[in-house]
Write an enzyme that holds these catalytic residues in place. Structure first.
Site, PDB file in Angstrom:
ATOM      1  CG  HIS A 265      -5.113  -7.704   3.118  1.00  0.00           C
ATOM      2  ND1 HIS A 265      -5.272  -6.336   3.190  1.00  0.00           N
ATOM      3  CD2 HIS A 265      -3.777  -7.917   2.982  1.00  0.00           C
ATOM      4  CE1 HIS A 265      -4.082  -5.758   3.082  1.00  0.00           C
ATOM      5  NE2 HIS A 265      -3.163  -6.686   2.961  1.00  0.00           N
ATOM      6  CG  ASP A 328      -1.887  -8.271  -0.406  1.00  0.00           C
ATOM      7  OD1 ASP A 328      -2.786  -9.137  -0.386  1.00  0.00           O
ATOM      8  OD2 ASP A 328      -2.111  -7.058  -0.243  1.00  0.00           O
ATOM      9  CD  GLU A 329       0.246  -4.964   2.612  1.00  0.00           C
ATOM     10  OE1 GLU A 329       0.989  -3.990   2.747  1.00  0.00           O
ATOM     11  OE2 GLU A 329      -0.992  -4.873   2.514  1.00  0.00           O
ATOM     12  CB  VAL A 330       0.534 -13.077   5.561  1.00  0.00           C
ATOM     13  CG1 VAL A 330       0.060 -13.895   6.741  1.00  0.00           C
ATOM     14  CG2 VAL A 330      -0.343 -13.319   4.338  1.00  0.00           C
TER      15      VAL A 330
END
Ligand code: ACM
Length: 686
Positions: A265, A328-330
Site C-alpha cells: 500500500h 496488510d495485503e502484500v
C-alpha cells in the site's frame, strides 16, 4: 406462549419495583416497551429515570470546580453553544458559584498530558428539578457526560428541559475508534474536524488516521519532502495542521493514531523515493482501486535508514503512544520478480514471502519502539516472531483476533465494522469484539481485547459525501463499543438512531444536507421526485462498485448511488408497515399511509422523466420506471388485501414474474420496494 405464572411473576416484580422506588425506574437496557424512550446513544451503563425535569431557560449557569484542566472549561463552552443552537434559547457560558448554578461540573483530577489508553472515562450525572450535577474522576468523563446531557435535552409542555435522571456511566472498551482513510480520497481539514466533533458526540476516543496509500501520501515530511511533493497531488496536511488537529481531538477526548501502511500500500512513497521499492521505477501515484504490486524492499539497509528517520519525525509529530505500521495485503509479486530479493531470502533462510514480511516487521517494530511507541499492525503482521507488545488489529475476523490474543497480543476488532461496505447499521451493531471465536477466550484473555474500530475506507467516498457513509451508522458501532454487551435490541437501536441521526446535524455533520445538495445538483427543480426514488433505493453493497472497474481516483462520485444514504430509513419504515398490514395489525391510518406511498411511486416516473435526460441520471431511467410499476402492483395488491378479496386467476403469478427481475441491482442501485410489495402480493387471497 408465556405461562400465566410467569406473567404473574413479572407483574409482581413490576409492582414491587414501583412500590419500592416510586420515582426511580432502572433502565438497564432500552426495550421497546419502555416509554417515553430516552434518545441516548451510546446507551449508558446504568440509568435510572426519576420524576420531574429541569427546565432550560436563559438563566442557565454553570459552575466548574475541581481540576483546572482546560478541557473541562472548553467542553462546557461547547455544550452551552450547542444547547443554545438546539433550543433557540440565547445562552452564553456564564460561570456561577457552585450553589447557585443550574449545572455544576466537577472533574477530580487533571487528565494525562498526552491522552492515554485506559484513562478513566467514567462520569456520574444527576438531573432533578433543582439542577444538574456532573462529576467525573477525569476531564474525559466530563466531556462524555456533557454529550449525554445534550442528548437528554428535549422539548416538552414547559419548553426545552432535561428529564430527571441518575446516570452512572463508563465504557465497556477503552479503545473505541474510527479509521478515516485520507489516502485514497483526500479529506480536507474541515472534514476531519467535523468527524472529530461527531466522534465526541458518540463518545468515540480514537481517530485512526490512515495517511498513506497507493493513491496518496498525505502528511508533510520535512525530512523527506518529496513524499508529499510528488506523492499527494498537493493534497496533504502540513505539520502545523496535524498539530492543530491533534489539539482539536484532545479537547474532545480523542487520541489520534497515525497509520503509515508498509511495506505494501506504499506506491505513493515511491514516486519521490523509488529506491525504497522492490521493483524498478519510475512510479506514478496510483489512480485505480485494488491491491497492487509495489512494495518496499525489506532486504536493503537503506530502506530501514529511511524508515528510521521518517518514523522518528512522525513519532515526534504524533504524540500518541501508538503508531500503526499497516502491514496488510502484500501480494509479494515484486519480491518474487526481484532476483536480489530472492537471493537474500535464500541466504537468510526466509522461506516464504510471509517470512520476508516478518523480517521487515521485526525491523520496523524495533524502529517504532526506539521512538518509545507501541506498534500496531493489521492481522497479517501476526507471526511467531512478532514481539508480544505489538497490538494486532483484525480486519479479517474474530478468528484472527482470538488467535492474536492467544499468542499474547492485545487486539482490536475491525472486521464487521467496515462502513465502506454500505451495509445496514444493524449488521455492524450485532458484531461484538467478544463474540464468535473471541467468546471462547478466557476472562483474562478477553481483557486483552481493547475494543474496536469502525473503518471508513475511501475508494467510493469523497469529502463531499463521506459524512453520509460514516453517520449515523457509526453511532451504532460507538454504542456497541461503549455500552454493556446486553444492550443489543435492534429495534431500540434504530428508534434511537433516527433521532440521533437528526441530532448529529446540530454537531455540524453534513450526512443529510450534503446528500440533499447532491440531489439538487443532479435534478435541479426536480429534487422532490428524485428524492421519492432516492428514498426507496440503496447503493449496491460491499465491493460491487469499487471493483467494477468503472471508478478510479479521478472519476467524480456524483451519481445517484453517491447521493443516497447506505441504508434507507423510508424503506425500513415501509417494510415494517407492510409487515403490519399482512399481519392484520395495521390501523386504517397505516393502510392509508402505505397507499399514499405507493401512489406517489406510481406517478413518480412521469414527474421525474425530464430530469432523467441528464447524462448523470439517464442510467436510472429503468429503475425509476420499475418503482412506478411497483407502485401500481402494490396498489392493486393493497386494494385486494384490504377488501379481503381473492385475486383473479393468474394475477399473482403475473405480478411475481414482473417483480422478479427488479430484485437484481440496476445502475448500482437496489430497489428496496420490491421485497415488501412482493410480500403484499403473496398475502392476497387466491
Ligand atoms: C484492510 O482492509 N486491508 C486493512
Amino acid at each position: 406462549m408465556p405461562k400465566l405464572s410467569s406473567l404473574l411473576v413479572s407483574f409482581c416484580v413490576a409492582l414491587v419495583t414501583f412500590v419500592l422506588t416510586p420515582v426511580a425506574h432502572p433502565q438497564q437496557t432500552p426495550r421497546a416497551s419502555q416509554q417515553p424512550q430516552l434518545n441516548l446513544m451510546p446507551w449508558p451503563a446504568n440509568i435510572q429515570t426519576g420524576s420531574g425535569q429541569l427546565v432550560i431557560n436563559s438563566d442557565f449557569t454553570i459552575a466548574i470546580s475541581g481540576s483546572g484542566d482546560a478541557r473541562v472549561r472548553g467542553a462546557a463552552e461547547r455544550f452551552v453553544h450547542r444547547l443554545s443552537q438546539e433550543t433557540g434559547i440565547p445562552l452564553r457560558f456564564t460561570p456561577a458559584k457552585s450553589g447557585a448554578a443550574t449545572l455544576t461540573i466537577r472533574a477530580e483530577h487533571n487528565g494525562k498530558k498526552i491522552q492515554e489508553l485506559g484513562e478513566d472515562e467514567s462520569y456520574v450525572l444527576d438531573v432533578n428539578q433543582a439542577g444538574a450535577k456532573l462529576t467525573a474522576p477525569n476531564p474525559l468523563g466530563v466531556i462524555h457526560g456533557l454529550q449525554t446531557l445534550l442528548q437528554l435535552a428535549a422539548p416538552g409542555p414547559q419548553g426545552f428541559a432535561f428529564p430527571a435522571v441518575h446516570i452512572e456511566d463508563a465504557p465497556r472498551f477503552p479503545w473505541r475508534g474510527l479509521l478515516l482513510d485520507a489516502g485514497r480520497h483526500w479529506m480536507p481539514v474541515p472534514v476531519v474536524e467535523r468527524t472529530l466533533d461527531g466522534m465526541e458526540a458518540v463518545k468515540m476516543n480514537v481517530l485512526h488516521f490512515h495517511l498513506s496509500e497507493y493513491q496518496g501520501f498525505r502528511v508533510e515530511s520535512k525530512k523527506y519532502p518529496k513524499l508529499q511533493e510528488l506523492g499527494s497531488n498537493g493534497q496533504y496536511y502540513t505539520q502545523d495542521e496535524i498539530k492543530d488537529l491533534i489539539a482539536y481531538a484532545r479537547e474532545r477526548g480523542i487520541r489520534i493514531v497515525p497509520e503509515f501502511d508498509m511495506p505494501g500500500h506504499s506506491q505513493s512513497w515511491f514516486v519521490g523515493y523509488p529506491e525504497l521499492a522492490s521493483g524498478p521505477g519510475p512510479y506514478q501515484i496510483e489512480k485505480r482501486w485494488g491491491v497492487f504490486d509495489p512494495a518496499m524492499d525489506p532486504t536493503r539497509e537503506s530502506t530501514y535508514k529511511f524508515l528510521d528517520k521518517f518514523i522518528g519525525e512522525m513519532a515526534h509529530l504524533f504524540p500518541d503512544e501508538f503508531f500503526h505500521l499497516g502491514g496488510d495485503e502484500v501480494n509479494g509479486k515484486q519480491w518474487d520478480a526481484n532476483p536480489k530479493i530472492q537471493a537474500f531470502m535464500k541466504s537468510h533462510e526466509l522461506n516464504s514471502n510471509a517470512d520476508l514480511q516478518t523480517y521487515f516487521n521485526q525491523h520496523v517494530v524495533k524502529i517504532i519502539k526506539k521512538y518509545k511507541k507501541t506498534p500496531i499492525g493489521w492481522d497479517e503482521v501476526l507471526n511467531p516472531g512478532l514481539p508480544k507488545d505489538v497490538v494486532v488489529q483484525s480486519w479479517r475476523g474474530q478468528e484472527s483476533e482470538a488467535t492474536a490474543v492467544r499468542n499474547g497480543h492485545r487486539a482490536l476488532l475491525s472486521n464487521g465494522y467496515y462502513l465502506d461496505l454500505v451495509e445496514p447499521a444493524a449488521k455492524h451493531y450485532m458484531v461484538d469484539p467478544l463474540s464468535g471465536d473471541a467468546a471462547t477466550l478466557s476472562p483474562e484473555q478477553q481483557k486483552m481485547v481493547l475494543g474496536g474500530e469502525a473503518c471508513m475506507w475511501s475508494e467510493m467516498v469523497t469529502a463531499e459525501n463521506v459524512d453520509s457513509r460514516i453517520w449515523p451508522r457509526n453511532a451504532a458501532i460507538a454504542e456497541r463499543l461503549w455500552s454493556p454487551g446486553e444492550v443489543n435490541d435492534v429495534a431500540s437501536m434504530y428508534r434511537r438512531l433516527e433521532v440521533i441521526s437528526d441530532w448529529l446535524d446540530s454537531v455540524g455533520l453534513t450526512h443529510h444536507s450534503a446528500l440533499r445538495e447532491m440531489r439538487e445538483r443532479l435534478a435541479p427543480g426536480r429534487v422532490d421526485p428524485l428524492s421519492v426514488l432516492a428514498d426507496m433505493v440503496e447503493p449496491v453493497k460491499r465491493y460491487a462498485r469499487s471493483s467494477s472497474g468503472r471508478y478510479n481516483a479521478d472519476i467524480p462520485l456524483n451519481r445517484l448511488p453517491d447521493s443516497i444514504p447506505p441504508e434507507s430509513r423510508v424503506a425500513r419504515d415501509f417494510s415494517a408497515l407492510i409487515d403490519q398490514i399482512v399481519a392484520g395489525t395495521a390501523s386504517p391510518d397505516q393502510i392509508a399511509a402505505a397507499r399514499q406511498w405507493m401512489t406517489a411511486w406510481k406517478y413518480n416516473d412521469e414527474r421525474l422523466a425530464p430530469a432523467l435526460q441528464s447524462s448523470l441520471l439517464s442510467e436510472d431511467a429503468a429503475i425509476s420506471r420499475n418503482l412506478s410499476a411497483i407502485g401500481d402492483i402494490g396498489l392493486q395488491a393493497l386494494e385486494l388485501f384490504a377488501a379481503n378479496q381473492a385475486a383473479p386467476p393468474g394475477w399473482r403469478e403475473q405480478q411475481i414474474a414482473q417483480l422478479e427481475p427488479m430484485k437484481k441491482p440496476q445502475s448500482e442501485l437496489l430497489l428496496m420496494a420490491v421485497a415488501p410489495v412482493e410480500k403484499l402480493v403473496q398475502s392476497v387471497k387466491q
